[in-house]
Scaffold this active site. Structure first.
Site, PDB file in Angstrom:
ATOM      1  N   ARG A   1       0.812  -1.221   0.000  1.00 29.02           N
ATOM      2  CA  ARG A   1       0.000   0.000   0.000  1.00 29.02           C
ATOM      3  C   ARG A   1       0.844   1.269   0.000  1.00 29.02           C
ATOM      4  O   ARG A   1       0.335   2.345  -0.310  1.00 29.02           O
ATOM      5  CB  ARG A   1      -0.997  -0.043   1.152  1.00 29.02           C
ATOM      6  CG  ARG A   1      -2.082  -1.090   0.918  1.00 29.02           C
ATOM      7  CD  ARG A   1      -3.045  -1.215   2.094  1.00 29.02           C
ATOM      8  NE  ARG A   1      -4.081  -2.192   1.827  1.00 29.02           N
ATOM      9  CZ  ARG A   1      -3.956  -3.510   2.025  1.00 29.02           C
ATOM     10  NH1 ARG A   1      -2.808  -3.982   2.490  1.00 29.02           N
ATOM     11  NH2 ARG A   1      -4.947  -4.330   1.767  1.00 29.02           N
TER      12      ARG A   1
ATOM     13  N   GLU B   1       5.504 -11.583  14.408  1.00 23.54           N
ATOM     14  CA  GLU B   1       5.020 -12.310  15.581  1.00 23.54           C
ATOM     15  C   GLU B   1       5.324 -13.796  15.459  1.00 23.54           C
ATOM     16  O   GLU B   1       5.710 -14.444  16.420  1.00 23.54           O
ATOM     17  CB  GLU B   1       3.515 -12.088  15.738  1.00 23.54           C
ATOM     18  CG  GLU B   1       2.950 -12.686  17.017  1.00 23.54           C
ATOM     19  CD  GLU B   1       1.473 -12.406  17.182  1.00 23.54           C
ATOM     20  OE1 GLU B   1       0.913 -12.854  18.203  1.00 23.54           O
ATOM     21  OE2 GLU B   1       0.884 -11.748  16.296  1.00 23.54           O
TER      22      GLU B   1
END
Length: 223
Positions: free
Chosen positions: A105, A142
């Site tokens: 993006r 993560e």
């Protein structure tokens, strides 16, 4: 999509209504204490329109994530232009040589900003997307790791002033990697800019010593 922001981020909407003097330490390596900002007289009305144009999609891409979807903003040309214009107004006159957009993006906003301020655009891509010789920078997610790559030679001389663009700042990993990647090429990273930042980043933070500027706070639900 950007997934960063664990250090110095400032919301334009927040800064337009409050200048807050204190900063907190955080866990990002090389984080720097908050700097005071000059107060702004009134909120820019364009910011509310930008915030309202972003759709919140619950539990996407997984349970518990409230996804702030910018595609609804892109369907409204006037609001899309307002977002680009706000960035351009901030960075025009700052002698930016290059705008580096983070896949994917960052590619939506970065080229438009670069053209408007007379800078070149540098795509920072995921692995094996760029042809030719690249330099890479890994970062921790993560669960596992990821990587950003940039063409060798994209920074053409030491000290080029670079603005990093992405859509969202949330944890800081991707922006930190982008900063490290560009600095390895001897660029001078001036600032990181994102359309959206998490509400907890209302104050002024720094990410690897570089300011992070956001236009609006992320939301947890549609209005």
């Amino acid at each position: 999509m950007g997934e960063e922001a664990s250090c110095n981020a400032v919301s334009a909407m927040e800064a337009a209504t409050n200048a807050k003097p204190a900063a907190k330490e955080n866990g990002c390596a090389a984080a720097v204490a908050q700097e005071e900002a000059a107060p702004v007289a009134a909120a820019d009305p364009r910011l509310q329109g930008i915030s309202d144009a972003i759709r919140v999609v619950p539990h996407f891409p997984k349970q518990g994530i409230m996804f702030n979807d910018i595609t609804t903003l892109l369907l409204r040309p006037g609001v899309f232009k307002d977002a680009v214009d706000l960035f351009v107004e901030r960075y025009r006159g700052m002698r930016i040589d290059a705008v580096a957009g983070i896949e994917a993006r960052g590619f939506i906003f970065g080229p438009a900003i670069a053209l408007a301020i007379g800078a070149k655009f540098i795509p920072l891509r995921k692995p094996r997307k760029l042809p030719g010789e690249v330099i890479s920078e890994k970062y921790v997610l993560e669960y596992g790791t990821d990587c950003l790559e940039m063409h060798v030679g994209a920074i053409e001389r030491p000290g080029e002033r670079v603005l990093i663009i992405d859509d969202l700042v949330a944890t800081g990993g991707t922006l930190c990697a982008a900063i490290r990647l560009l600095e390895r090429a001897e660029a001078d990273v001036v600032e990181c800019a994102c359309l959206i930042g998490l509400p907890k980043f209302k104050d002024f933070y720094k990410l690897n010593g570089k300011p992070v500027y956001v236009l609006v706070e992320s939301r947890e639900s549609d209005k």
